[in-house]
Every structure is written in structure tokens, then in C-alpha cells.
Scaffold this motif. Structure first.
Motif, PDB file in Angstrom:
ATOM      1  N   THR B 105       0.861  -1.177   0.000  1.00 57.79           N
ATOM      2  CA  THR B 105       0.000   0.000   0.000  1.00 57.79           C
ATOM      3  C   THR B 105       0.897   1.227   0.000  1.00 57.79           C
ATOM      4  OG1 THR B 105      -0.048   0.011   2.406  1.00 57.79           O
ATOM      5  CG2 THR B 105      -1.805  -1.185   1.308  1.00 57.79           C
ATOM      6  N   LYS B 106       0.374   2.319  -0.498  1.00 56.37           N
ATOM      7  CA  LYS B 106       1.229   3.498  -0.616  1.00 56.37           C
ATOM      8  C   LYS B 106       0.623   4.769  -0.043  1.00 56.37           C
ATOM      9  CE  LYS B 106       4.575   2.508  -1.211  1.00 56.37           C
ATOM     10  NZ  LYS B 106       4.735   1.101  -0.906  1.00 56.37           N
ATOM     11  N   GLY B 107      -0.677   4.945  -0.117  1.00 50.89           N
ATOM     12  CA  GLY B 107      -1.297   6.213   0.253  1.00 50.89           C
ATOM     13  C   GLY B 107      -0.944   6.671   1.652  1.00 50.89           C
ATOM     14  N   ASN B 108      -1.277   5.861   2.649  1.00 50.02           N
ATOM     15  CA  ASN B 108      -1.032   6.260   4.033  1.00 50.02           C
ATOM     16  C   ASN B 108       0.453   6.357   4.353  1.00 50.02           C
ATOM     17  OD1 ASN B 108      -3.762   6.365   4.501  1.00 50.02           O
ATOM     18  ND2 ASN B 108      -3.881   4.253   5.248  1.00 50.02           N
ATOM     19  N   HIS B 185      -2.142   4.307  -7.307  1.00 50.27           N
ATOM     20  CA  HIS B 185      -1.617   2.967  -7.011  1.00 50.27           C
ATOM     21  C   HIS B 185      -2.588   2.178  -6.135  1.00 50.27           C
ATOM     22  CE1 HIS B 185       0.293   0.258  -4.090  1.00 50.27           C
ATOM     23  NE2 HIS B 185       1.002  -0.168  -5.125  1.00 50.27           N
ATOM     24  N   ASP B 186      -3.031   2.790  -5.065  1.00 52.96           N
ATOM     25  CA  ASP B 186      -3.873   2.056  -4.116  1.00 52.96           C
ATOM     26  C   ASP B 186      -5.212   1.651  -4.730  1.00 52.96           C
ATOM     27  OD1 ASP B 186      -1.841   2.343  -2.328  1.00 52.96           O
ATOM     28  OD2 ASP B 186      -2.968   3.519  -0.856  1.00 52.96           O
ATOM     29  N   ASP B 239      -5.125  -1.155   5.759  1.00 50.77           N
ATOM     30  CA  ASP B 239      -4.461   0.074   5.330  1.00 50.77           C
ATOM     31  C   ASP B 239      -5.062   0.617   4.035  1.00 50.77           C
ATOM     32  OD1 ASP B 239      -2.190   1.918   5.960  1.00 50.77           O
ATOM     33  OD2 ASP B 239      -1.668   1.409   3.893  1.00 50.77           O
ATOM     34  N   ASN B 240      -5.520  -0.276   3.179  1.00 47.16           N
ATOM     35  CA  ASN B 240      -6.120   0.166   1.904  1.00 47.16           C
ATOM     36  C   ASN B 240      -7.622  -0.096   1.923  1.00 47.16           C
ATOM     37  OD1 ASN B 240      -6.047   1.335  -0.624  1.00 47.16           O
ATOM     38  ND2 ASN B 240      -5.597  -0.588  -1.690  1.00 47.16           N
TER      39      ASN B 240
END
Lengths: 286, 286
Positions: B105-108, B185-186, B239-240
Motif C-alpha cells: 500500500t502506498k497512500g497512508n 496505485h492504491d 491500510d487500503n
């Protein structure tokens, strides 16, 4: 040097020479289980390909002529054609012939064929669990059935001798034979094959084209069977409708619980479902 | 004979030497991209296994000491540990060090690390799409990233030089690098990885034990990723969460349409979904 064992059959007929039918032919030839294998089909190109690959010795377009010397007839057509094909073949086979099929569903087929066939001719249902998203004789393999399960579905009327003969045949192809009732078969494969197919198809259909650049092993595995022939699977799902709906409802219930847990941020409940899935998956391996 | 190219880095640190971390180490060593690779982790056995396999030259338990000479730090811990690990590592790396991760995951993660790191130290998010249901350094492979996509998620603050360096690094491992925003991405991996994982887990969890004797290729493929580590996937899904829920809702809608069509015996509607699934699946191949 020991003499090779005599062929089990003088003549075997295979109706429908796609992946399963042509693989049966290749296995019979390789294991010298029949002197002569006739392939019967409606598509000239498919039949020709099966003959080129050595899966059948002879290609026939007429069912009546193709089965007339066959002691064993294996009907490997799409599910919807099996009953009528068996009925017609039964009119033309020699006495004491054994007829079986390779259909993914058994309840309706076996029930429809319970009406007496001509004297001394017997039908016993089979389902080799060896399908693939790849279809056609070009993907056929002589070892397709090795260590695979073939479910055979006798009824009260099935003579022991026919059942024994069929069991020996599949075992000679390397398969492990399991006997169960047509109904039990249909309930179990709804859970292990028909519902998973519907799920894989729905997942593939729901994936946005823009995301396809990012697919990796997980998506590829999870959706692989969605590449199967839609027409064959339409027939299978409709034929095993009630059991498939029940298996899908059970899946939908678990997925709904997972979504609820995720929505609520309930890590414990989410973990419990992921762990239950892993436990079942690990119990099988591969 | 041409002299081998000089290593790109004097020292690279890999935090977390499971499947991904140890594979990065093996690939760096095989391709001689660094003179010295330090593996950092909390589990002695895992670290020792990674060193035995040649994935790292040195095993360190202290993050501070392990990264102190590293020009490149790759954080391959479970998702929930990435932010704190990057923050701590940033306090101890030499000037101009580049930090990245391998989280799904990338956003957080990227948002949490937008707060300035020490002068001249930069974090840029990465996600190599090369996971597997098999975990641990014992499954690591030097070619794990060859022809695989690595998504790199720069922000407006990412200096071009750091981005270029990171791109070259992943490309040197054989990967194809794609740049996109953390949010994009997410959203995409929710559809191609996180929702499919939830679906595979739910399917495995919903399969009755009595049916497991009849599983074949279809079920095995469709549920394979359910064997993945539940704890890692709990973290990823939480997380996503929003994107995963949206992707699952989209899937559930299509599956619900399929069930309706099946229930109604509507072969045409059923076929349309199966065909849409096949079309998407065939567009990818393999």
C-alpha cells in the motif's frame, strides 16, 4: 520378454475430441488399452487435429457408424449434448457395450439416462476432474488423468460388472476412482469447481481495464479459469444450478462478513476469516 | 575483457529479510550492485537464513547501526511497521541517503512520511508486484523482479535525482518501473491484488472440508493466494480499506448479477458475464 498385455478393448469410441476426449484417446493409445480408437465429432478440423496427434485411429462424423463396433463409448461432448448422444449411441453399439461420459455434472444426466437403454447396454456416469481453461485437442496430454480423481456415479440399477469395468478403465489411465451418488457429486463440485468458476469470472469481469497493467501472480491465479469456454460453463452452471447457487450463497455470506469486518476496521474478525481460508487452503497443498 | 561495472552503492541496508527483502539482497549480490549488503531484522532465525543464502553480507539487529553507512535503505517490513521504520532509519543514515520501501500500500505510508526527514535524506515509496503466498527468505530468488512491475510513487516534493536513482535501482534488478500517485496505485492494486486476496480467502474459508477431496486445478488456482500470511494481509486490507471495499463492492455487484441470471435460468445474461470475464482474462494472458 513378457508378451504385452492384450488390449482391454478391440474398439473404443470417443464422442467429442476436445481436451478431455483427445487426452483419453492419447492415454488409451499410449497404454495400449484398445486395438482401435474411433473419434466422433461434428467439427472436421477438431477431429483431424485429434487424428494427427494420434489420439484416435479413425475419425467419424456419423455417430451411428462410429460406435457400431465399440465395446466402450465415452461421451465427451458439452454437458447439454450428453443425454441425447448417449441415447443415440445406445441404439447402435454392439450388445454388452458400456457407455460413459466425462461431463462436469451428473444429477440430471444420470437421471435422464435411467430410462432403460437397449438390452445389455449400460450407461454409468463419470467425471474426470482434469479440466482446464485450455480447450481443444491441441492441449491434450496422455498423462492428463494420472493421479487425478475420476468420480463415477452408479445408481441402484448399475450392474456390478459394468461398474468394475469402468473403474478398471479409468484406473488404467492412471486415475484414482471415487464412487458417489450423482447428487453428492453435484453438491461437492458445486463448491470446488462450479462456484469457483463463477467467482473467477465475476472477478475478471469486474476488473477495470485500466488496472490490468498492474496484475500480478495473485490476480492471474485467482482468475485463471475465467479463460475457460463461456458456452461450456453456461451449460454446466445451469445444469447444476441449485447446488451452484447454494455454494455461491455460502461464499457470499463469508465475503459479506469479511467486508463488514473491513468496513468496521475490525482487525480481529478480518484476521479470523483470513486464517480460516489459509487453514483450508493449506490442508490441500500445491 | 571489459572490467565489471563498479557497484552502484558501497552499502545497501535491507530492513526485513522475508521473501521480498531477501530476494532484493540476492539480486543485488548477483548483479553486483553493492559492495556490502546489511540485513536488518528482529527474528534471528530469519536473518541467519538470509545470510546463509547469501542475500546479505551482514546481519544486524539494531536498525541504527545497520543503516549507518547505507546510501540506500529498503524497508521490507509488514505494512504497519514501514512508517516508523523509515522515520527511525532516517535519523541514522549518512547524508544524501535514499530510503524506499516495498509495501503493498502506498497512500497512508507516503502521506505519513511527507513530514520532512532530516536534511538531504529522501523517502520515495515503492511497491514491487512480486509477492507470493510463499513467504520467508527460504523462497527468495535473485530473479524475482525480472520483468515484474515495480510501482514508484513520487510526490511533488520528490527530487528528480532521488526518483531517477530509485528507478535505476529497480531496473537494475530487472523490473519495469511505473510511476503513479500513491492514490492511483492504491485504487488499482485494490482491484488487482487486495480484493482478489479477500475473495480467494473467503472462497477457501467457505469450502466445506468434505469437498476438499474433489478439488482440482480450478479451485487450487482460484484459492492459491489464500495461503498467504493472514497477519500481513490483515494489515494490507485495513491500510487500503476504502479502495479495497470499493473493489469488493464492484465484484459483489457482478457476482450478484451472475447469481440472479443463474437463478432465473437466464442463459444469455449468464453467458454475457462469463464472456466479459474471459475477455478481460484473455487480454492479459498466462
Amino acid at each position: 520378454m513378457p508378451k504385452p498385455a492384450a488390449p482391454e478393448f478391440d474398439c473404443v469410441a470417443i464422442v467429442g475430441v476436445g481436451l478431455i476426449g483427445a487426452s483419453i484417446g492419447l492415454a488409451i493409445k499410449e497404454r495400449k488399452l484398445a486395438r482401435h480408437v474411433v473419434g466422433i465429432g461434428r467439427t472436421k478440423k477438431t477431429l483431424e487435429k485429434a487424428r494427427e496427434r494420434g489420439a484416435v485411429d479413425e475419425a467419424a462424423h456419423s455417430l451411428a457408424r462410429g460406435v457400431k463396433e465399440a465395446q466402450l463409448v465415452i461421451v465427451c461432448t458439452p454437458v447439454e449434448k450428453i443425454v441425447e448422444t448417449v441415447r443415440e449411441a445406445a441404439q447402435h453399439v454392439p450388445p454388452h457395450a458400456l457407455l460413459t461420459d466425462a461431463g462436469s455434472t451428473k444429477g440430471n444426466i444420470v437421471a435422464a439416462l435411467a430410462a432403460p437403454l437397449p438390452d445389455s447396454v449400460h450407461f454409468v456416469g463419470s467425471h474426470p476432474l482434469a479440466g482446464s481453461e485450455k480447450t481443444g485437442p491441441e492441449h491434450a496430454r496422455a498423462d492428463l488423468f494420472v493421479d487425478r480423481v475420476v468420480v463415477v456415479t452408479p445408481t441402484k440399477e448399475t450392474p456390478a460388472i459394468a461398474l468394475g469395468e469402468l473403474r478398471l478403465f479409468w484406473e488404467a489411465l492412471g486415475a484414482r476412482v471415487m464412487f458417489m451418488s450423482p447428487r453428492e457429486h453435484d453438491a461437492l463440485v458445486a463448491a470446488t469447481s462450479h462456484a469457483p468458476h463463477a467467482i473467477a469470472s465475476a472477478l475478471a469481469a469486474a476488473t477495470p481495464p485500466a488496472a490490468l497493467e498492474l496484475v500480478a501472480g495473485g490476480w492471474l491465479d485467482t482468475t485463471r479459469i475465467a479463460a475457460g469456454d463461456p458456452e461450456l460453463w453456461r451449460q454446466i452452471l445451469l445444469d447444476n444450478r441449485d447446488h451452484s447457487l447454494r455454494a455461491l450463497a455460502k461464499f457470499a455470506k463469508v465475503l459479506s462478513e469479511l467486508r463488514q469486518a473491513l468496513k468496521a476496521g475490525d482487525g480481529e474478525a478480518l484476521l479470523a476469516i483470513l486464517e480460516a481460508g489459509k487453514q483450508t487452503r493449506d490442508a490441500v497443498g500445491n
